[in-house]
Design a protein around this motif. Structure first.
Motif, PDB file in Angstrom:
ATOM      1  N   ARG A 160       0.830  -1.211   0.000  1.00 18.09           N
ATOM      2  CA  ARG A 160       0.000   0.000   0.000  1.00 18.09           C
ATOM      3  C   ARG A 160       0.862   1.259   0.000  1.00 18.09           C
ATOM      4  NH1 ARG A 160      -3.616  -3.116   3.361  1.00 18.09           N
ATOM      5  NH2 ARG A 160      -2.604  -2.332   5.255  1.00 18.09           N
ATOM      6  N   LEU A 161       2.023   1.195   0.649  1.00 15.34           N
ATOM      7  CA  LEU A 161       2.939   2.343   0.641  1.00 15.34           C
ATOM      8  C   LEU A 161       3.370   2.663  -0.783  1.00 15.34           C
ATOM      9  CD1 LEU A 161       4.981   4.411   1.750  1.00 15.34           C
ATOM     10  CD2 LEU A 161       6.566   2.499   2.131  1.00 15.34           C
ATOM     11  N   TYR A 162       3.803   1.646  -1.526  1.00 14.15           N
ATOM     12  CA  TYR A 162       4.254   1.882  -2.895  1.00 14.15           C
ATOM     13  C   TYR A 162       3.099   2.340  -3.786  1.00 14.15           C
ATOM     14  CZ  TYR A 162       8.561  -0.379  -1.405  1.00 14.15           C
ATOM     15  OH  TYR A 162       9.728  -0.689  -0.752  1.00 14.15           O
ATOM     16  N   GLN A 163       1.928   1.777  -3.562  1.00  9.95           N
ATOM     17  CA  GLN A 163       0.767   2.199  -4.347  1.00  9.95           C
ATOM     18  C   GLN A 163       0.385   3.639  -4.022  1.00  9.95           C
ATOM     19  OE1 GLN A 163      -1.981  -0.874  -3.234  1.00  9.95           O
ATOM     20  NE2 GLN A 163      -0.881  -2.456  -4.388  1.00  9.95           N
ATOM     21  N   ARG A 164       0.523   4.017  -2.764  1.00 15.56           N
ATOM     22  CA  ARG A 164       0.237   5.398  -2.377  1.00 15.56           C
ATOM     23  C   ARG A 164       1.197   6.368  -3.051  1.00 15.56           C
ATOM     24  NH1 ARG A 164       0.610   7.799   3.843  1.00 15.56           N
ATOM     25  NH2 ARG A 164       0.156   9.985   3.308  1.00 15.56           N
ATOM     26  N   LEU A 165       2.436   5.934  -3.249  1.00 16.92           N
ATOM     27  CA  LEU A 165       3.425   6.776  -3.913  1.00 16.92           C
ATOM     28  C   LEU A 165       3.182   6.876  -5.417  1.00 16.92           C
ATOM     29  CD1 LEU A 165       6.619   5.545  -2.028  1.00 16.92           C
ATOM     30  CD2 LEU A 165       5.740   7.890  -2.011  1.00 16.92           C
TER      31      LEU A 165
END
Length: 203
Positions: free
Chosen positions: A150-155
């Motif tokens: 989710r962190l990478y998707q948020r970025l």
């Protein structure tokens, strides 16, 4: 991803149970199989992780300044909170990368996760890619926790592929390691050209 990881574990245990029941017809041996399998997974997981750390220390992490700071196409950032190092991330432009920069070594102290440290570090890599004129940022992760994805998707990253049975750098690639330690390697990509306006707006 965690569901697939668990399913593989159950398949291995079931296969061994069937084999032992045919060969020994001894139920207490069959009952010990889950314990044996979990101990084997723990031991070989530790061995692979230690091998990975040794591999990293023999390369970039053993000479951070020489590997990351002496060229213009790579860099490493450290996050500091309250005088403590709480995270780091690196950016590298591999040879023959076709305009891509790779996000590497993203690591956050577990005590400071969910504090926005990962987002700040990730954006540093994206800003670096813009300043270098790169067209794409790529990364790979074997993390099974959905918070990481989710962190990478948020970025702004999107998953572009998955490699099953990924061979971890530094592993011995023995048969037992392949049986007891299996991970997925998720490939992510970020299109710098299409996101340049949004990145500039974050300054």
């Amino acid at each position: 991803m965690i569901h697939v990881f668990t399913l593989v574990t159950y398949v291995h245990i079931f296969s061994l149970a069937v084999l032992c029941s045919v060969m020994t017809m001894c139920w207490w041996v069959i009952g010990l199989l889950p314990v044996f399998f979990l101990c084997g997974r723990y031991f070989y997981s530790l061995r692979v992780i230690h091998g990975f750390l040794e591999h990293a220390m023999s390369r970039d992490m053993g000479d951070i300044e020489g590997f990351y700071m002496n060229t213009s196409d790579s860099c490493l950032w450290v996050a500091v909170l309250e005088g403590k190092v709480v995270g780091l991330v690196a950016a590298v432009s591999p040879t023959k990368s076709n305009g891509a920069v790779e996000l590497q070594r993203m690591s956050i102290d577990r005590r400071f996760r969910r504090c926005g440290v990962g987002v700040v570090l990730g954006r540093k890599v994206l800003e670096f890619a813009v300043s270098q004129g790169n067209s794409t940022v790529v990364l790979g992760t074997t993390a099974y926790k959905q918070t990481v994805h989710r962190l990478y998707q948020r970025l702004g990253f999107r998953c572009v592929g998955v490699t099953n049975g990924f061979v971890t750098p530094g592993s011995r690639q023995s048969l037992l390691e392949r049986i007891f330690y299996r991970v997925r390697y998720n490939h992510y990509s970020f299109d710098v050209q299409n996101s340049r306006t949004a990145l500039n707006g974050q300054h």
